[in-house]
Scaffold this active site. Structure first.
Site, PDB file in Angstrom:
ATOM      1  N   SER A 103       0.847  -1.187   0.000  1.00 38.36           N
ATOM      2  CA  SER A 103       0.000   0.000   0.000  1.00 38.36           C
ATOM      3  C   SER A 103       0.882   1.236   0.000  1.00 38.36           C
ATOM      4  O   SER A 103       2.116   1.154  -0.050  1.00 38.36           O
ATOM      5  CB  SER A 103      -0.909  -0.004   1.235  1.00 38.36           C
ATOM      6  OG  SER A 103      -0.136   0.118   2.428  1.00 38.36           O
ATOM      7  N   LYS A 104       0.256   2.397   0.097  1.00 38.82           N
ATOM      8  CA  LYS A 104       0.996   3.651   0.038  1.00 38.82           C
ATOM      9  C   LYS A 104       2.010   3.772   1.165  1.00 38.82           C
ATOM     10  O   LYS A 104       3.036   4.424   1.018  1.00 38.82           O
ATOM     11  CB  LYS A 104       0.027   4.830   0.080  1.00 38.82           C
ATOM     12  CG  LYS A 104      -0.808   4.987  -1.185  1.00 38.82           C
ATOM     13  CD  LYS A 104      -1.718   6.190  -1.101  1.00 38.82           C
ATOM     14  CE  LYS A 104      -2.537   6.353  -2.378  1.00 38.82           C
ATOM     15  NZ  LYS A 104      -3.450   7.511  -2.290  1.00 38.82           N
TER      16      LYS A 104
END
Length: 471
Positions: A239-240
């Site tokens: 994810s980010k």
């Protein structure tokens, strides 16, 4: 079989690592089998789809070199086709109109939860005989089989089975007539003769629904392959927070596309112990059935290692152009004494990314601030005054500011002072760059240029004199 794969992103954001890996696997499978790679943009989510996202997806694929043989096709250009299939299912009784309001659906699910049941649509409109409520536009639902099982052979996961009693009657067209994901995908795959659907394993639950729709249309399904999710270094879904940004950010950060492709192809797939693959080798050796079903971890250290390998192999002109882009991005406007391609050749063994290469070349474009404290303490001591003054005099007399005469000047200076080369080169290096690390001293001098080099040596001499006065 004429193999046809497709990459079908929704334009609701950037092209991320997971999507790029899926696109690569689809592209490689098609190329390996001499088939066709289709690009389809699934843009029926009008609220979230944007032109900026479409551009980002196309730019990312173009940068990676994943050229489509057909497309991009847009779902919003195919609405009439979806409507024809909707009418066909309605006429055969395999779909029906549902007038349930949001409040009615919420109450139904609340009651199911209260009974300890899985919330799902209960099919109440399948045989609805009451008059449609006024002012309510119906959705269209697919009449899913009420018993039996959906069984298919996943090319990655093996045999997969779902009980139809676990699947409710999904909406296939919204009240405004727009097809939903699961319906649009089926129609597009059938209409475009897609033979192999390769996608992330988060879509496994969609597959039985889509297979039931295909069966209701008396059509032959494609083969399915669900590739494993990508994890971060901590074992959690990428994810980010792991730095999982859009593909073009990797370009901006100074990675070469072949390095990212090499990293992506190894996320779940392998060929013996081989780590580095050319594009041609990927095409020749890739097969979807060799993909491991276990999740794969995205390794930024490995990506950096791969990137440095490709930097070392890259053509000088290409590397120079990439370095020039990074230099411009960093706002280094002052001209360097050497061309970007020559600078890249000097620095190619010293950087893992083009951004790092530009940063390590900063001293060639602008005056540095303060001397690095540790470097100055060690190399700009009073004992360095004589070597600095001596090399300043010799360099001032050098006719051609090229590596060979510069190298000779430094060696001759050390010999004249009867000291080892480092006693001259290291104080000189700190004078030129502000730090104790740089390319070979003659190349560092070349990068900085004659006037700036002499000026910086004068600055270092003044610094050493001042330090000697204070001691």
């Amino acid at each position: 079989m004429n193999v046809r794969t497709r990459f079908a992103p929704s334009p609701t954001g950037l092209l991320h690592v997971g999507g790029a890996r899926t696109a690569l696997f689809c592209w490689l499978f098609a190329r390996h089998h001499g088939g066709t790679f289709v690009l389809r943009i699934e843009d029926t989510d009008r609220e979230r789809s944007t032109q900026a996202s479409i551009d980002a997806i196309l730019d990312g694929l173009r940068w990676l070199g994943l050229d489509a043989d057909e497309g991009p096709w847009f779902q919003t250009d195919r609405l009439a086709i979806y409507q024809e299939y909707i009418e066909r299912l309605l006429c055969t009784g395999r779909a029906y109109r549902c007038w349930c309001t949001r409040e009615e659906l919420d109450a139904m699910r609340d009651a199911q939860r209260a009974r300890g049941e899985k919330p799902r649509y209960d099919g109440r409109c399948r045989h609805r005989t009451a008059a449609p409520p006024a002012g309510v536009e119906p959705v269209i639902r697919f009449a899913n089989p009420l018993d039996g099982a959906v069984v298919f052979n996943d090319l990655v996961r093996g045999t997969v089975s779902f009980d139809n009693r676990e699947l409710d009657d999904l909406v296939i067209a919204r009240a405004d007539g727009m097809p939903t994901y699961n319906f649009g995908v089926v129609i597009d795959d059938l209409d475009m003769d897609i033979t192999h659907v390769i996608r992330g394993d988060d879509h496994v639950m969609n597959t039985p629904r889509q297979l039931n729709i295909i069966a209701a249309l008396d059509a032959a399904p494609p083969h399915y392959a669900h590739v494993p999710m990508i994890l971060g270094a901590d074992g959690q879904r990428l994810s980010k927070r792991h730095g999982a940004v859009g593909v073009m950010q990797f370009r901006d950060d100074g990675y070469l596309p072949e390095a990212l492709l090499n990293q992506l192809v190894r996320l779940g797939w392998s060929h013996g112990d081989q780590e580095i693959f050319s594009r041609e080798e990927m095409v020749a050796k890739f097969d979807i059935e060799d993909v491991n079903r276990a999740p794969a971890a995205f390794d930024y250290d490995k990506l950096g290692w791969l990137n440095q390998h490709y930097i070392r192999q890259a053509d000088s002109e290409r590397l120079g152009a990439l370095l020039a882009e990074q230099i411009e991005r960093m706002g280094l406007g002052a001209p360097s004494a050497v061309s970007p391609s020559a600078l890249a050749d000097i620095q190619r063994d010293r950087a893992r990314t083009m951004a790092e290469m530009a940063d390590k070349s900063r001293f060639a474009f602008e005056e540095y601030g303060e001397f690095d404290e540790r470097a100055a303490k060690k190399h700009l001591r009073p004992v360095a005054l004589q070597p600095l003054e001596a090399i300043r005099e010799r360099l001032g007399a050098v006719a051609g500011w090229e590596p060979e005469p510069l190298h000779a000047a430094v060696n001759e200076c050390a010999a004249a002072l009867s000291v080892n080369l480092g006693k001259v080169a290291q104080p000189l290096r700190v004078a030129l760059t502000g730090t104790a690390a740089s390319p070979a001293i003659e190349l560092t001098l070349q990068m900085v240029g004659r006037e700036a080099s002499l000026s910086r040596i004068d600055r270092a001499i003044a610094y050493v004199r001042n330090r000697a006065d204070q001691s």
